[in-house]
Motif scaffolding. Structure first.
Motif, short mmCIF file in Angstrom:
data_model
loop_
_atom_site.label_atom_id
_atom_site.label_comp_id
_atom_site.label_asym_id
_atom_site.label_seq_id
_atom_site.Cartn_x
_atom_site.Cartn_y
_atom_site.Cartn_z
N TYR A 63 -3.07 -11.71 3.27
CA TYR A 63 -1.62 -11.89 3.26
C TYR A 63 -0.89 -11.18 4.40
O TYR A 63 0.27 -11.48 4.66
CB TYR A 63 -1.04 -11.41 1.92
N HIS A 64 -1.50 -10.19 5.01
CA HIS A 64 -0.93 -9.47 6.16
C HIS A 64 0.41 -8.79 5.87
O HIS A 64 1.28 -8.76 6.72
CB HIS A 64 -0.80 -10.39 7.38
N SER A 65 0.54 -8.21 4.69
CA SER A 65 1.76 -7.49 4.34
C SER A 65 1.50 -5.99 4.39
O SER A 65 0.83 -5.44 3.51
CB SER A 65 2.26 -7.90 2.95
N ASP A 66 2.05 -5.34 5.40
CA ASP A 66 1.90 -3.88 5.52
C ASP A 66 2.58 -3.17 4.35
O ASP A 66 2.07 -2.16 3.85
CB ASP A 66 2.49 -3.39 6.84
N THR A 67 3.71 -3.68 3.93
CA THR A 67 4.45 -3.08 2.82
C THR A 67 3.63 -3.11 1.54
O THR A 67 3.53 -2.11 0.82
CB THR A 67 5.79 -3.80 2.62
N ALA A 97 1.90 -0.02 -0.66
CA ALA A 97 2.13 0.12 -2.11
C ALA A 97 0.82 0.20 -2.87
O ALA A 97 0.68 0.97 -3.83
CB ALA A 97 2.99 -1.04 -2.62
N MET A 98 -0.17 -0.58 -2.45
CA MET A 98 -1.48 -0.54 -3.10
C MET A 98 -2.17 0.79 -2.86
O MET A 98 -2.75 1.37 -3.79
CB MET A 98 -2.36 -1.69 -2.60
N TYR A 99 -2.12 1.29 -1.63
CA TYR A 99 -2.68 2.62 -1.34
C TYR A 99 -2.02 3.68 -2.24
O TYR A 99 -2.68 4.58 -2.74
CB TYR A 99 -2.45 3.00 0.11
N ASP A 100 -0.71 3.55 -2.40
CA ASP A 100 0.02 4.48 -3.25
C ASP A 100 -0.49 4.41 -4.70
O ASP A 100 -0.61 5.43 -5.37
CB ASP A 100 1.52 4.19 -3.17
N GLU A 101 -0.78 3.21 -5.17
CA GLU A 101 -1.29 3.03 -6.53
C GLU A 101 -2.64 3.72 -6.72
O GLU A 101 -2.93 4.24 -7.80
CB GLU A 101 -1.41 1.55 -6.88
N VAL A 102 -3.47 3.74 -5.68
CA VAL A 102 -4.76 4.43 -5.76
C VAL A 102 -4.52 5.90 -6.12
O VAL A 102 -5.15 6.44 -7.03
CB VAL A 102 -5.54 4.32 -4.44
#
Length: 170
Positions: free
Chosen positions: A147-151, A155-160
């Protein structure tokens, strides 16, 4: 009460009977292949069923459940709260399912990949496990490649990290 059960053929996760558009099963099937590869799962390990489940606790978006000696009546499945579909992006929904697939793979590995057992041992705590965190971050990268969405990747990294901080015993 469960809405429906997963439809699957061979190794592909193909859908939920009433598939919301926010669930991209091609992406989730790719993530399942990635999870199996990174955890050294056997090629014939089937994915767990995905269900839309109105009984997911209010503090959770989704969760992996399975029968244990303490709770032998639990079903082996990934339960997705319908509210999750309404609130989160397709990228975050895919990441969440990927996260739950890693829980499943870790439980199966801990149980020597015997996925037909009546109950499963679960002595490991996943969320703060360095391998678990690395795989779930890599899932964010896999989704970014699509999807190429940096945002969304941020957010996913933050969820980790939030998973480890908020639920270190899971």
């Amino acid at each position: 009460m469960l809405l429906s059960t997963q439809l699957w053929a061979n190794d592909a996760i193909t859908g939920i009977e009433v598939t919301p558009p926010e669930i991209d099963f091609d992406v989730i099937t790719r993530l399942w292949g990635f999870v199996k590869k990174t955890t050294d799962a056997p090629p014939n390990l089937p994915p767990p069923p995905l269900v839309l489940d109105w009984h997911v606790p209010p503090f959770a978006r989704m969760g992996f459940q399975y029968p244990t000696p303490q709770f032998p009546d639990n079903l082996m499945q990934i339960s997705i709260a319908p509210r999750t579909i309404d609130v989160y992006s397709k990228e975050m929904v895919a990441w969440g399912v990927g996260h739950e697939l890693v829980h499943y793979a870790f439980i199966m590995r801990e149980n020597q990949w015997h996925f037909r057992r009546a109950t499963f041992a679960d002595s490991l705590k996943h969320h703060c496990n360095l391998e678990f965190k690395a795989i779930t971050r890599a899932i964010a990268d896999e989704i970014w490649n699509i999807y190429h969405s940096d945002t969304q990747r941020a957010a996913m990294y933050d969820e980790v990290e939030k998973s480890c901080f908020n639920e270190p015993n899971q």
